[in-house]
Design a protein around this motif. Structure first.
Motif, PDB file in Angstrom:
ATOM      1  N   GLY A 167       0.768  -1.230   0.000  1.00  0.00           N
ATOM      2  CA  GLY A 167       0.000   0.000   0.000  1.00  0.00           C
ATOM      3  C   GLY A 167       0.800   1.281   0.000  1.00  0.00           C
ATOM      4  O   GLY A 167       0.259   2.365   0.250  1.00  0.00           O
ATOM      5  N   ASP A 168       2.091   1.183  -0.302  1.00  0.00           N
ATOM      6  CA  ASP A 168       2.965   2.371  -0.337  1.00  0.00           C
ATOM      7  C   ASP A 168       2.880   3.003  -1.729  1.00  0.00           C
ATOM      8  O   ASP A 168       3.665   2.688  -2.618  1.00  0.00           O
ATOM      9  CB  ASP A 168       4.405   1.957  -0.009  1.00  0.00           C
ATOM     10  N   GLY A 169       1.915   3.921  -1.883  1.00  0.00           N
ATOM     11  CA  GLY A 169       1.700   4.527  -3.194  1.00  0.00           C
ATOM     12  C   GLY A 169       2.843   5.403  -3.650  1.00  0.00           C
ATOM     13  O   GLY A 169       3.160   5.449  -4.849  1.00  0.00           O
ATOM     14  N   VAL A 199      -1.010  -5.227  -0.862  1.00  0.00           N
ATOM     15  CA  VAL A 199      -1.921  -4.581   0.091  1.00  0.00           C
ATOM     16  C   VAL A 199      -1.417  -4.693   1.525  1.00  0.00           C
ATOM     17  O   VAL A 199      -0.442  -5.383   1.817  1.00  0.00           O
ATOM     18  CB  VAL A 199      -3.322  -5.218  -0.006  1.00  0.00           C
ATOM     19  N   ASP A 200      -2.161  -3.998   2.434  1.00  0.00           N
ATOM     20  CA  ASP A 200      -1.999  -4.093   3.882  1.00  0.00           C
ATOM     21  C   ASP A 200      -0.770  -3.308   4.353  1.00  0.00           C
ATOM     22  O   ASP A 200       0.311  -3.439   3.811  1.00  0.00           O
ATOM     23  CB  ASP A 200      -1.906  -5.559   4.323  1.00  0.00           C
ATOM     24  N   ASP A 239      -5.934   0.691  -3.193  1.00  0.00           N
ATOM     25  CA  ASP A 239      -6.908   0.846  -4.285  1.00  0.00           C
ATOM     26  C   ASP A 239      -6.280   1.524  -5.498  1.00  0.00           C
ATOM     27  O   ASP A 239      -6.464   1.083  -6.642  1.00  0.00           O
ATOM     28  CB  ASP A 239      -8.112   1.659  -3.809  1.00  0.00           C
ATOM     29  N   ALA A 240      -5.517   2.594  -5.269  1.00  0.00           N
ATOM     30  CA  ALA A 240      -4.880   3.303  -6.381  1.00  0.00           C
ATOM     31  C   ALA A 240      -3.809   2.442  -7.040  1.00  0.00           C
ATOM     32  O   ALA A 240      -3.663   2.445  -8.273  1.00  0.00           O
ATOM     33  CB  ALA A 240      -4.277   4.612  -5.882  1.00  0.00           C
ATOM     34  N   ILE A 241      -3.057   1.700  -6.227  1.00  0.00           N
ATOM     35  CA  ILE A 241      -2.007   0.832  -6.767  1.00  0.00           C
ATOM     36  C   ILE A 241      -2.614  -0.258  -7.633  1.00  0.00           C
ATOM     37  O   ILE A 241      -2.141  -0.530  -8.748  1.00  0.00           O
ATOM     38  CB  ILE A 241      -1.176   0.231  -5.623  1.00  0.00           C
ATOM     39  N   VAL A 242      -3.672  -0.881  -7.143  1.00  0.00           N
ATOM     40  CA  VAL A 242      -4.330  -1.944  -7.913  1.00  0.00           C
ATOM     41  C   VAL A 242      -4.856  -1.407  -9.237  1.00  0.00           C
ATOM     42  O   VAL A 242      -4.750  -2.073 -10.274  1.00  0.00           O
ATOM     43  CB  VAL A 242      -5.464  -2.586  -7.082  1.00  0.00           C
ATOM     44  N   GLN A 243      -5.399  -0.213  -9.242  1.00  0.00           N
ATOM     45  CA  GLN A 243      -5.906   0.349 -10.497  1.00  0.00           C
ATOM     46  C   GLN A 243      -4.787   0.508 -11.516  1.00  0.00           C
ATOM     47  O   GLN A 243      -4.975   0.240 -12.711  1.00  0.00           O
ATOM     48  CB  GLN A 243      -6.584   1.689 -10.239  1.00  0.00           C
ATOM     49  N   ARG A 258      -6.388  -1.886   5.350  1.00  0.00           N
ATOM     50  CA  ARG A 258      -7.123  -3.104   5.669  1.00  0.00           C
ATOM     51  C   ARG A 258      -8.604  -3.022   5.284  1.00  0.00           C
ATOM     52  O   ARG A 258      -9.331  -3.993   5.488  1.00  0.00           O
ATOM     53  CB  ARG A 258      -6.961  -3.426   7.160  1.00  0.00           C
ATOM     54  N   ILE A 259      -9.012  -1.889   4.754  1.00  0.00           N
ATOM     55  CA  ILE A 259     -10.339  -1.759   4.165  1.00  0.00           C
ATOM     56  C   ILE A 259     -10.156  -1.181   2.771  1.00  0.00           C
ATOM     57  O   ILE A 259      -9.573  -0.099   2.612  1.00  0.00           O
ATOM     58  CB  ILE A 259     -11.256  -0.862   5.018  1.00  0.00           C
ATOM     59  N   VAL A 260     -10.607  -1.919   1.767  1.00  0.00           N
ATOM     60  CA  VAL A 260     -10.406  -1.535   0.365  1.00  0.00           C
ATOM     61  C   VAL A 260     -11.743  -1.638  -0.365  1.00  0.00           C
ATOM     62  O   VAL A 260     -12.743  -2.106   0.181  1.00  0.00           O
ATOM     63  CB  VAL A 260      -9.349  -2.432  -0.314  1.00  0.00           C
TER      64      VAL A 260
END
Length: 216
Positions: free
Chosen positions: A11-13, A38-39, A45-49, A88-90
């Motif tokens: 999660g380190d954008g 994640v985590d 969310d931004a990374i996954v996109q 931890r909430i996405v």
């Protein structure tokens, strides 16, 4: 071929975008991610996109399994804000993406077989380190007779190992909060068999030394 390698983004954008910017400056032909997107950090969310938009090959790490298992409970917690800040909430879209990820991925790189996994190809929580017991390395060689390159994550430690017929690589962790984290990404050059590490703090590069492991 020059491969951009990522692992343990957590999660380190900011670190993720720094890594992508470096890859863009280095004419990378393909990017691979060895899990734990994640985590811990808030930007999953931004990374996954970005991973989706750029079709970056990725696999599940142990923190993906944890998120899928615990997300419903975390979402009902009275500490939602704190849990969201720790990734931890996405969104449902992120959950769907994570659920669909494989635990490992095999691809062809210049007539060589590369396997992308997290801890080890047989377990997302196994540490593969140069000092790991010989039986782990023997198993890796034994179970991958037709593969040539293995890319792993999980340990947050960069690694370039030659063991039998295998080259085993780890770019370290993009995430960089604790002393354990390398805060790095890497480029693997297939022609020179070299792994160049990029320190996301100092923006300096160095060659990861090769460690030869002799099997008894």
């Amino acid at each position: 071929m020059r491969l951009g390698l990522l692992a343990d983004i957590h999660g380190d954008g900011v670190g993720f975008q720094q890594a992508l910017a470096w890859f863009a400056s280095q004419a990378i032909e393909q990017i691979l991610c060895a899990g734990d997107v994640v985590d811990r950090g808030p930007d999953a969310d931004a990374i996954v996109q970005v991973l989706i938009n750029r079709s970056i090959a990725c696999i599940k790490g142990n923190h993906e399994f944890t998120l899928l298992r615990e997300h419903s409970r975390w979402s009902q917690s009275n500490q939602r804000e704190r849990l969201a800040s720790r990734g931890r909430i996405v969104t449902q879209a992120t959950l769907d993406y994570i659920a669909a990820l494989p635990t490992s991925h095999r691809l062809q790189i210049e007539n060589r077989c590369l396997v992308l996994a997290h801890g080890a190809p047989w377990s997302d929580v196994v540490d593969m380190l140069p000092e790991s017991r010989s039986s782990k390395w023997q198993r890796l060689v034994r179970e991958h007779p037709n593969d040539q390159i293995i890319v792993l994550g999980h340990t947050h430690r960069p690694m370039h190992v030659r063991c039998g017929h295998l080259t085993v690589l780890n770019p370290g962790s993009v995430y960089g909060v604790t002393i354990r984290d390398s805060h790095s990404c890497a480029i693997y050059d297939t022609a020179s068999d070299s792994l160049t590490l990029y320190d996301l703090r100092s923006q300096q590069t160095r060659i990861c030394p090769v460690i030869e492991i002799e099997l008894s």
